[in-house]
Design a protein around this motif. Sequence first.
Motif, PDB file in Angstrom:
ATOM      1  N   TRP A   5       0.925  -1.086  -0.033  1.00 24.27           N
ATOM      2  CA  TRP A   5      -0.063   0.115   0.181  1.00 24.27           C
ATOM      3  C   TRP A   5       0.908   1.295   0.118  1.00 24.27           C
ATOM      4  N   LEU A   6       1.592   1.397   0.774  1.00 25.48           N
ATOM      5  CA  LEU A   6       2.791   2.446   0.997  1.00 25.48           C
ATOM      6  C   LEU A   6       3.465   2.736  -0.511  1.00 25.48           C
ATOM      7  N   LYS A   7       4.075   1.642  -1.071  1.00 24.63           N
ATOM      8  CA  LYS A   7       4.664   1.924  -2.540  1.00 24.63           C
ATOM      9  C   LYS A   7       3.671   2.216  -3.252  1.00 24.63           C
ATOM     10  N   ALA A   8       2.227   1.816  -3.439  1.00 20.22           N
ATOM     11  CA  ALA A   8       1.239   2.416  -4.314  1.00 20.22           C
ATOM     12  C   ALA A   8       1.083   3.723  -3.882  1.00 20.22           C
ATOM     13  N   VAL A   9       0.818   4.401  -2.853  1.00 15.99           N
ATOM     14  CA  VAL A   9       0.711   5.668  -2.450  1.00 15.99           C
ATOM     15  C   VAL A   9       1.730   6.335  -2.815  1.00 15.99           C
ATOM     16  N   SER A  10       2.984   6.122  -2.531  1.00 17.99           N
ATOM     17  CA  SER A  10       4.326   6.677  -3.121  1.00 17.99           C
ATOM     18  C   SER A  10       3.947   7.159  -4.617  1.00 17.99           C
ATOM     19  N   GLU A  11       3.892   5.987  -5.362  1.00 16.86           N
ATOM     20  CA  GLU A  11       3.860   5.890  -6.884  1.00 16.86           C
ATOM     21  C   GLU A  11       2.653   6.963  -7.317  1.00 16.86           C
ATOM     22  N   ALA A  12       1.632   6.849  -6.468  1.00 16.90           N
ATOM     23  CA  ALA A  12       0.308   7.792  -6.739  1.00 16.90           C
ATOM     24  C   ALA A  12       0.703   9.303  -6.572  1.00 16.90           C
ATOM     25  N   LEU A  13       1.481   9.511  -5.585  1.00 14.70           N
ATOM     26  CA  LEU A  13       2.031  10.701  -5.008  1.00 14.70           C
ATOM     27  C   LEU A  13       3.150  11.394  -5.827  1.00 14.70           C
ATOM     28  N   GLU A  14       3.766  10.385  -6.841  1.00 15.28           N
ATOM     29  CA  GLU A  14       5.108  10.683  -7.491  1.00 15.28           C
ATOM     30  C   GLU A  14       6.110  11.090  -6.491  1.00 15.28           C
ATOM     31  N   THR A  15       6.373  10.234  -5.477  1.00 17.74           N
ATOM     32  CA  THR A  15       7.581  10.457  -4.354  1.00 17.74           C
ATOM     33  C   THR A  15       8.253   9.207  -4.156  1.00 17.74           C
ATOM     34  N   GLU A  16       9.384   9.279  -4.059  1.00 20.18           N
ATOM     35  CA  GLU A  16      10.211   8.302  -3.245  1.00 20.18           C
ATOM     36  C   GLU A  16      10.228   8.049  -1.769  1.00 20.18           C
ATOM     37  N   ASP A  17       9.725   9.083  -1.212  1.00 19.72           N
ATOM     38  CA  ASP A  17       9.950   9.290   0.474  1.00 19.72           C
ATOM     39  C   ASP A  17       8.529   8.590   0.970  1.00 19.72           C
ATOM     40  N   ARG A  18       9.033   7.478   1.357  1.00 21.06           N
ATOM     41  CA  ARG A  18       7.933   6.617   2.179  1.00 21.06           C
ATOM     42  C   ARG A  18       7.255   7.282   3.442  1.00 21.06           C
ATOM     43  N   HIS A  19       8.194   7.948   4.007  1.00 20.45           N
ATOM     44  CA  HIS A  19       7.656   8.825   5.133  1.00 20.45           C
ATOM     45  C   HIS A  19       6.538   9.690   4.704  1.00 20.45           C
ATOM     46  N   VAL A  20       6.843  10.507   3.740  1.00 15.56           N
ATOM     47  CA  VAL A  20       5.739  11.592   3.154  1.00 15.56           C
ATOM     48  C   VAL A  20       4.649  10.467   2.600  1.00 15.56           C
ATOM     49  N   ALA A  21       4.816   9.591   2.162  1.00 12.02           N
ATOM     50  CA  ALA A  21       3.527   8.638   1.602  1.00 12.02           C
ATOM     51  C   ALA A  21       2.611   8.121   2.709  1.00 12.02           C
ATOM     52  N   HIS A  22       3.537   7.618   3.852  1.00 11.85           N
ATOM     53  CA  HIS A  22       2.890   7.153   5.175  1.00 11.85           C
ATOM     54  C   HIS A  22       2.224   8.492   5.936  1.00 11.85           C
ATOM     55  N   ARG A  23       2.780   9.508   5.815  1.00 10.32           N
ATOM     56  CA  ARG A  23       1.939  10.784   6.392  1.00 10.32           C
ATOM     57  C   ARG A  23       0.788  11.085   5.677  1.00 10.32           C
ATOM     58  N   ILE A  24       1.016  10.907   4.366  1.00 13.94           N
ATOM     59  CA  ILE A  24      -0.181  11.416   3.567  1.00 13.94           C
ATOM     60  C   ILE A  24      -1.529  10.328   3.591  1.00 13.94           C
ATOM     61  N   LEU A  25      -1.069   9.096   3.690  1.00 15.67           N
ATOM     62  CA  LEU A  25      -1.807   8.059   3.836  1.00 15.67           C
ATOM     63  C   LEU A  25      -2.640   8.000   5.072  1.00 15.67           C
ATOM     64  N   ARG A  26      -1.867   8.253   6.266  1.00 13.08           N
ATOM     65  CA  ARG A  26      -2.494   8.176   7.784  1.00 13.08           C
ATOM     66  C   ARG A  26      -3.455   9.476   7.612  1.00 13.08           C
ATOM     67  N   SER A  27      -2.928  10.810   7.257  1.00 15.86           N
ATOM     68  CA  SER A  27      -3.885  12.000   7.205  1.00 15.86           C
ATOM     69  C   SER A  27      -5.221  11.560   6.469  1.00 15.86           C
ATOM     70  N   TRP A  28      -5.170  11.017   5.411  1.00 12.32           N
ATOM     71  CA  TRP A  28      -6.167  10.595   4.614  1.00 12.32           C
ATOM     72  C   TRP A  28      -7.281   9.620   5.689  1.00 12.32           C
ATOM     73  N   LEU A  29      -6.638   8.665   5.888  1.00 12.24           N
ATOM     74  CA  LEU A  29      -7.230   7.569   6.995  1.00 12.24           C
ATOM     75  C   LEU A  29      -8.019   8.126   7.900  1.00 12.24           C
ATOM     76  N   HIS A  30      -7.207   9.242   8.646  1.00 15.58           N
ATOM     77  CA  HIS A  30      -7.823   9.792   9.938  1.00 15.58           C
ATOM     78  C   HIS A  30      -9.113  10.901   9.504  1.00 15.58           C
ATOM     79  N   THR A  31      -8.799  11.529   8.461  1.00 16.05           N
ATOM     80  CA  THR A  31      -9.735  12.544   8.115  1.00 16.05           C
ATOM     81  C   THR A  31     -10.929  11.900   7.517  1.00 16.05           C
ATOM     82  N   PHE A  32     -10.931  10.918   6.800  1.00 18.59           N
ATOM     83  CA  PHE A  32     -11.874  10.025   6.457  1.00 18.59           C
ATOM     84  C   PHE A  32     -12.824   9.298   7.597  1.00 18.59           C
TER      85      PHE A  32
END
Length: 143
Positions: free
Chosen positions: A19-46
């Motif tokens: 999932w983190l790899k897919a989020v990283s690719e969707a966000l066009e970033t190689e930074d998994r920490h950023v991907a995790h932070r964005i995914l976590r934010s999405w999960l919480h706000t949802f």
Amino acid sequence: MPTTHPPDFEHAIHSANIWLKAVSEALETEDRHVAHRILRSWLHTFRDRLTVDVAAHFAAQLPELLRGAYYDGWDPSVVPVKYDREGYVNRFVQEAKVSAEEVPRMAAAVTTVVREHGSPGHLEAALEQLPQDIRALLVQPTA
């Protein structure tokens, strides 16, 4: 002696990494920490905009480690939190540490990943609980 993990733990890590790899690719970033932070934010706000029953049903479909991130800090006694698109964006900005201009692209990218990696229909059932303005933000085209 090498450290080994039980197979279930290895599977949980593997699933979260997919999932983190897919989020990283969707966000066009190689930074998994950023991907995790964005995914976590999405999960919480949802999660916070859903009723307890729908939030729990949605969580049951998540990979085990992401389910932990989803529930982290959750207070089911105060949900659903009633906020509109602007409130959603403000909460996302605060948690993800991104600009408001980035939220539509990021939120839609994560929604696409969740839809592609989750069980068929489980995201749509939860999306039905959201006001149209937030739903439109989450499912807009990512291109």
